[in-house]
Design a protein around this motif. Structure first.
Motif, PDB file in Angstrom:
ATOM      1  N   MET A 185     176.938  49.872 -30.463  1.00  9.61           N
ATOM      2  CA  MET A 185     177.428  49.250 -30.940  1.00  9.61           C
ATOM      3  C   MET A 185     177.310  48.461 -30.129  1.00  9.61           C
ATOM      4  O   MET A 185     177.873  46.898 -30.301  1.00  9.61           O
ATOM      5  N   TRP A 186     177.894  48.080 -28.787  1.00 13.79           N
ATOM      6  CA  TRP A 186     177.692  47.510 -27.653  1.00 13.79           C
ATOM      7  C   TRP A 186     176.979  46.759 -27.822  1.00 13.79           C
ATOM      8  O   TRP A 186     176.811  44.922 -27.273  1.00 13.79           O
ATOM      9  N   PHE A 187     175.460  47.104 -27.823  1.00 17.61           N
ATOM     10  CA  PHE A 187     174.188  46.172 -27.466  1.00 17.61           C
ATOM     11  C   PHE A 187     174.173  45.079 -28.570  1.00 17.61           C
ATOM     12  O   PHE A 187     173.476  44.129 -29.185  1.00 17.61           O
ATOM     13  N   GLN A 188     175.001  46.046 -29.838  1.00 21.23           N
ATOM     14  CA  GLN A 188     174.573  44.776 -31.398  1.00 21.23           C
ATOM     15  C   GLN A 188     176.328  44.042 -32.215  1.00 21.23           C
ATOM     16  O   GLN A 188     176.067  44.770 -33.255  1.00 21.23           O
ATOM     17  N   TRP A 189     176.656  43.733 -31.242  1.00 21.38           N
ATOM     18  CA  TRP A 189     178.234  44.244 -31.429  1.00 21.38           C
ATOM     19  C   TRP A 189     177.965  43.025 -32.555  1.00 21.38           C
ATOM     20  O   TRP A 189     178.964  42.662 -33.446  1.00 21.38           O
ATOM     21  N   ALA A 190     177.476  41.456 -32.105  1.00 27.03           N
ATOM     22  CA  ALA A 190     176.887  40.333 -32.937  1.00 27.03           C
ATOM     23  C   ALA A 190     177.118  40.919 -34.601  1.00 27.03           C
ATOM     24  O   ALA A 190     177.257  40.370 -35.329  1.00 27.03           O
ATOM     25  N   GLU A 191     175.862  41.310 -34.024  1.00 28.20           N
ATOM     26  CA  GLU A 191     175.063  41.852 -36.099  1.00 28.20           C
ATOM     27  C   GLU A 191     175.678  43.056 -36.114  1.00 28.20           C
ATOM     28  O   GLU A 191     175.769  42.664 -37.722  1.00 28.20           O
ATOM     29  N   GLN A 192     176.858  43.838 -36.251  1.00 24.54           N
ATOM     30  CA  GLN A 192     177.081  45.442 -36.743  1.00 24.54           C
ATOM     31  C   GLN A 192     178.642  43.824 -37.360  1.00 24.54           C
ATOM     32  O   GLN A 192     179.135  44.555 -38.589  1.00 24.54           O
ATOM     33  N   SER A 193     179.140  43.354 -36.551  1.00 25.60           N
ATOM     34  CA  SER A 193     179.978  42.794 -37.052  1.00 25.60           C
ATOM     35  C   SER A 193     180.414  41.849 -37.967  1.00 25.60           C
ATOM     36  O   SER A 193     180.589  41.955 -38.932  1.00 25.60           O
ATOM     37  N   GLU A 194     178.856  41.073 -37.648  1.00 24.58           N
ATOM     38  CA  GLU A 194     178.051  39.723 -39.479  1.00 24.58           C
ATOM     39  C   GLU A 194     178.569  40.622 -40.423  1.00 24.58           C
ATOM     40  O   GLU A 194     178.501  40.130 -41.189  1.00 24.58           O
ATOM     41  N   TYR A 195     177.464  42.222 -40.121  1.00 26.79           N
ATOM     42  CA  TYR A 195     177.246  42.941 -41.521  1.00 26.79           C
ATOM     43  C   TYR A 195     178.371  43.099 -42.515  1.00 26.79           C
ATOM     44  O   TYR A 195     178.313  43.179 -43.580  1.00 26.79           O
ATOM     45  N   ILE A 196     179.331  43.766 -41.099  1.00 24.15           N
ATOM     46  CA  ILE A 196     180.795  44.633 -42.067  1.00 24.15           C
ATOM     47  C   ILE A 196     181.399  43.442 -42.809  1.00 24.15           C
ATOM     48  O   ILE A 196     181.907  43.102 -44.186  1.00 24.15           O
ATOM     49  N   GLU A 197     181.395  41.892 -42.389  1.00 23.10           N
ATOM     50  CA  GLU A 197     182.025  40.683 -42.555  1.00 23.10           C
ATOM     51  C   GLU A 197     181.625  40.572 -43.519  1.00 23.10           C
ATOM     52  O   GLU A 197     182.736  40.147 -44.501  1.00 23.10           O
ATOM     53  N   SER A 198     180.159  40.230 -43.572  1.00 25.50           N
ATOM     54  CA  SER A 198     179.775  40.028 -45.318  1.00 25.50           C
ATOM     55  C   SER A 198     179.448  40.819 -46.406  1.00 25.50           C
ATOM     56  O   SER A 198     179.626  40.571 -47.342  1.00 25.50           O
ATOM     57  N   SER A 199     179.590  41.922 -45.692  1.00 26.83           N
ATOM     58  CA  SER A 199     179.364  43.395 -47.011  1.00 26.83           C
ATOM     59  C   SER A 199     180.616  43.279 -47.481  1.00 26.83           C
ATOM     60  O   SER A 199     181.154  43.871 -48.672  1.00 26.83           O
ATOM     61  N   TRP A 200     181.649  43.396 -47.069  1.00 26.60           N
ATOM     62  CA  TRP A 200     183.263  43.805 -47.432  1.00 26.60           C
ATOM     63  C   TRP A 200     184.347  41.818 -46.757  1.00 26.60           C
ATOM     64  O   TRP A 200     185.721  42.816 -47.584  1.00 26.60           O
ATOM     65  N   SER A 201     183.819  41.089 -47.159  1.00 20.35           N
ATOM     66  CA  SER A 201     184.199  40.182 -46.905  1.00 20.35           C
ATOM     67  C   SER A 201     186.086  39.893 -45.950  1.00 20.35           C
ATOM     68  O   SER A 201     187.043  40.098 -46.664  1.00 20.35           O
ATOM     69  N   CYS A 202     186.227  40.849 -44.656  1.00 26.68           N
ATOM     70  CA  CYS A 202     187.382  40.924 -44.367  1.00 26.68           C
ATOM     71  C   CYS A 202     187.581  40.480 -43.491  1.00 26.68           C
ATOM     72  O   CYS A 202     188.949  40.430 -42.587  1.00 26.68           O
ATOM     73  N   GLY A 203     187.198  39.516 -42.901  1.00 29.29           N
ATOM     74  CA  GLY A 203     187.159  38.042 -41.914  1.00 29.29           C
ATOM     75  C   GLY A 203     186.717  39.107 -41.028  1.00 29.29           C
ATOM     76  O   GLY A 203     186.668  40.398 -40.628  1.00 29.29           O
ATOM     77  N   ARG A 204     186.619  37.896 -39.910  1.00 27.87           N
ATOM     78  CA  ARG A 204     185.587  38.389 -38.612  1.00 27.87           C
ATOM     79  C   ARG A 204     186.743  39.576 -38.005  1.00 27.87           C
ATOM     80  O   ARG A 204     185.671  40.471 -36.753  1.00 27.87           O
ATOM     81  N   PHE A 205     187.871  39.128 -37.993  1.00 24.49           N
ATOM     82  CA  PHE A 205     188.984  40.310 -36.433  1.00 24.49           C
ATOM     83  C   PHE A 205     188.624  41.966 -37.413  1.00 24.49           C
ATOM     84  O   PHE A 205     188.950  42.434 -36.260  1.00 24.49           O
ATOM     85  N   LEU A 206     188.566  41.759 -38.669  1.00 22.85           N
ATOM     86  CA  LEU A 206     188.847  43.681 -38.591  1.00 22.85           C
ATOM     87  C   LEU A 206     187.299  43.286 -38.722  1.00 22.85           C
ATOM     88  O   LEU A 206     186.940  45.226 -38.740  1.00 22.85           O
ATOM     89  N   ALA A 207     186.337  42.800 -39.088  1.00 14.87           N
ATOM     90  CA  ALA A 207     185.487  43.534 -38.331  1.00 14.87           C
ATOM     91  C   ALA A 207     184.695  43.982 -37.567  1.00 14.87           C
ATOM     92  O   ALA A 207     184.085  45.199 -36.679  1.00 14.87           O
ATOM     93  N   ASN A 208     185.268  42.727 -36.134  1.00 13.39           N
ATOM     94  CA  ASN A 208     185.529  43.788 -34.611  1.00 13.39           C
ATOM     95  C   ASN A 208     186.121  44.648 -34.418  1.00 13.39           C
ATOM     96  O   ASN A 208     185.561  45.529 -32.936  1.00 13.39           O
ATOM     97  N   VAL A 209     187.140  44.903 -35.104  1.00 16.71           N
ATOM     98  CA  VAL A 209     188.119  46.123 -34.640  1.00 16.71           C
ATOM     99  C   VAL A 209     187.401  46.898 -35.416  1.00 16.71           C
ATOM    100  O   VAL A 209     187.083  48.089 -35.037  1.00 16.71           O
ATOM    101  N   PHE A 210     185.988  47.409 -36.507  1.00 15.51           N
ATOM    102  CA  PHE A 210     185.786  48.220 -36.868  1.00 15.51           C
ATOM    103  C   PHE A 210     184.233  48.565 -35.944  1.00 15.51           C
ATOM    104  O   PHE A 210     184.739  49.826 -35.946  1.00 15.51           O
TER     105      PHE A 210
END
Length: 271
Positions: free
Chosen positions: A44-69
């Motif tokens: 999660m630390w080394f792939q933070w950007a990729e994981q955040s982008e995936y969650i944001e695109s999959s759930w349309s939750c916005g970058r803030f919530l994706a980063n919180v996840f």
């Protein structure tokens, strides 16, 4: 008679292994069990950007919530592993990791993939066994045994039963449905060992056998270190390797704790 002698010799070998490893086996079991959470937390630390982008695109939750996840996954998994390995607030750490498993199951749509769902459930089985060990006393060796007056349906024994049943789900994902002699033999032996662990019959011997079987499979088929890190297969094999290692840790806890009161091994003592 010969079959009985062979089984007795195998149980003697298992008992000797336990006597030789009893002082460090519980620690190895815990480390193996949390290994997939450690690996995923670091990822999660080394792939933070990729994981955040995936969650944001999959759930349309916005970058803030994706980063919180991503942050919850990182802190929850690494923090939970540190507490479990240091034997501090282990129950709280287990509940945190249960929450992470649930969160990831929903976020990554694992509910609809039976193979990955069964593997996540098997991880939950390992955590149930950790909770059972906690009920036996944090400061005591898991080889001290369970008091004979303990009721068979006590919470600890029910946790051990649930842990055993969930752990065997991992092996159902390893069955190969083809008619080659090797696959048929592997499926028969694997299924027999799964049933033995699930019902709690010859539990320590069956669990140890499964440990060695899984180790062979892990270091034969999940060799992620031989695949370049930029290839998707590297991450897939790495995921399989550490999930299998965690189930190995759960099985080692079964060996250390025993099957518990809700098992055929325990019932045999009453016959």
């Amino acid at each position: 008679m010969a079959h009985g002698d062979l089984m007795s010799q195998a149980e003697d070998v298992a008992d000797q292994f336990l006597r030789l490893t009893k002082h460090y086996l519980p620690h190895v079991a815990r480390l193996c069990l949390v290994s997939t959470f450690l690996e995923d937390g670091v990822r999660m630390w080394f792939q933070w950007a990729e994981q955040s982008e995936y969650i944001e695109s999959s759930w349309s939750c916005g970058r803030f919530l994706a980063n919180v996840f991503v942050l919850l996954n990182l802190l929850g998994q690494l923090g939970g592993c540190v507490l479990i390995l240091s034997r501090n607030f282990v129950q709280n750490a287990c509940f945190t990791l249960f929450g992470i498993i649930t969160l990831q199951t929903v976020a990554y749509s694992i509910l609809w993939d039976l193979k990955f769902l069964m593997r996540n459930l098997s991880l939950g089985g390992g955590l149930l066994l950790l909770l059972a060990e906690c009920r036996g006393g944090e400061g005591r060796s898991v080889f001290a045994g369970v008091p004979s007056l303990a009721h068979h349906s006590s919470p600890k024994h029910l946790l051990q039963l649930g842990g055993r049943l969930l752990l065997v789900l991992m092996f159902m994902t390893l069955l190969h449905f083809d008619l080659s002699l090797f696959s048929v033999l592997q499926n028969l032996v694997g299924t027999a060992l799964m049933v033995l662990v699930a019902v709690g019959f010859k539990t320590k011997l069956a669990a140890l056998t499964l440990v060695f079987w899984l180790l062979c499979i892990n270091f034969t088929f999940n060799t992620f270190w031989t695949v370049p890190s930029y290839k998707p297969m590297h991450d897939f094999l790495k995921y399989d390797f550490f999930q299998t290692t965690s189930v190995i840790g759960g099985l080692l806890l079964v060996v250390a704790l025993g099957p518990g009161g809700v098992s055929m091994d325990e019932k045999k003592k009453e016959w």
